[in-house]
Enzyme design. Sequence first.
Site, PDB file in Angstrom:
ATOM      1  N   ASP A   1     -15.215   4.537  34.327  1.00  0.00           N
ATOM      2  CA  ASP A   1     -16.334   4.118  35.155  1.00  0.00           C
ATOM      3  C   ASP A   1     -17.616   4.142  34.338  1.00  0.00           C
ATOM      4  O   ASP A   1     -17.639   4.598  33.190  1.00  0.00           O
ATOM      5  CB  ASP A   1     -16.466   5.044  36.374  1.00  0.00           C
ATOM      6  CG  ASP A   1     -15.255   4.951  37.283  1.00  0.00           C
ATOM      7  OD1 ASP A   1     -14.731   3.838  37.435  1.00  0.00           O
ATOM      8  OD2 ASP A   1     -14.831   5.992  37.819  1.00  0.00           O
TER       9      ASP A   1
ATOM     10  N   TYR B   1      -8.414  14.587  31.126  1.00  0.00           N
ATOM     11  CA  TYR B   1      -9.787  14.281  31.514  1.00  0.00           C
ATOM     12  C   TYR B   1     -10.648  15.523  31.269  1.00  0.00           C
ATOM     13  O   TYR B   1     -10.270  16.645  31.638  1.00  0.00           O
ATOM     14  CB  TYR B   1      -9.866  13.892  32.993  1.00  0.00           C
ATOM     15  CG  TYR B   1      -9.534  12.452  33.268  1.00  0.00           C
ATOM     16  CD1 TYR B   1     -10.475  11.596  33.819  1.00  0.00           C
ATOM     17  CD2 TYR B   1      -8.270  11.930  32.987  1.00  0.00           C
ATOM     18  CE1 TYR B   1     -10.184  10.261  34.087  1.00  0.00           C
ATOM     19  CE2 TYR B   1      -7.963  10.610  33.233  1.00  0.00           C
ATOM     20  CZ  TYR B   1      -8.923   9.783  33.781  1.00  0.00           C
ATOM     21  OH  TYR B   1      -8.616   8.470  34.020  1.00  0.00           O
TER      22      TYR B   1
END
Length: 241
Positions: free
Chosen positions: A45, A164
């Site tokens: 994103d 992540y």
Amino acid sequence: AIEKTRLLVSPEENGMLTESEIEEAKEGQMPKRTGSKYSRCGRTDKGVHANGQVVALYLKSAFPMSARTDAGSDDEPGDVLQEESLPKNSLDGLECFVLPRNKNKKQGKGAAATTPPKYQRKTINEYDYCKILNNVLPPSIRMLGWCPVTSEFSARFSCSQRTYRYFFPRRNLNLALMAKGLDYMMGRRDFRNFCKMNCEQVSNFERVLVSGKVVSPQLAYCVSSKCMRTVEGSSFLADYS
């Protein structure tokens, strides 16, 4: 031109090209993105950076489709060079037999050669894909390496694990409580309430998280210290954090 180059994996053999794209390939045009079987491990994103991102796609090779192996003779070529015999990097050259370029065809002359061309012994190095792509990519995006894969490989679905890392300021947050909450998320869980619902493309909202931790790099307490939350799993859903 497609007919003079080798694709690391042939999209035509695997039914990836449409009829019109096959005709374009025969006319010397590279296949469109739909025929390149492009895939990526994941997307990021806005404001999120990916380290070690993996993509897969069909690429033009420096080895012609007509290249043949070295049969041990000075003048006689061997069998047709197979894809599994191609170099696995851009540094190792491979000695093989190739046909000379048809200058008449390149110049558009109609007169064909009366005698077929003879194979020539030549050492070829695979294209340096990283150098080629880094020359056209912005400095913030760098290609680090490449390797050949099978036609079944998908950068997205063949990935077995993803990591992540979320960085945030220390402030007055309770890191121990955050770590305890992260423990509740481990294992197989349904994350449909934590993601953007996309029922047309996603039907399974269960994901498996294998590990997670919250760490602070600095031992001394400081509100401006940078902390990190690490989560490892097989795959993730969009927009959950």
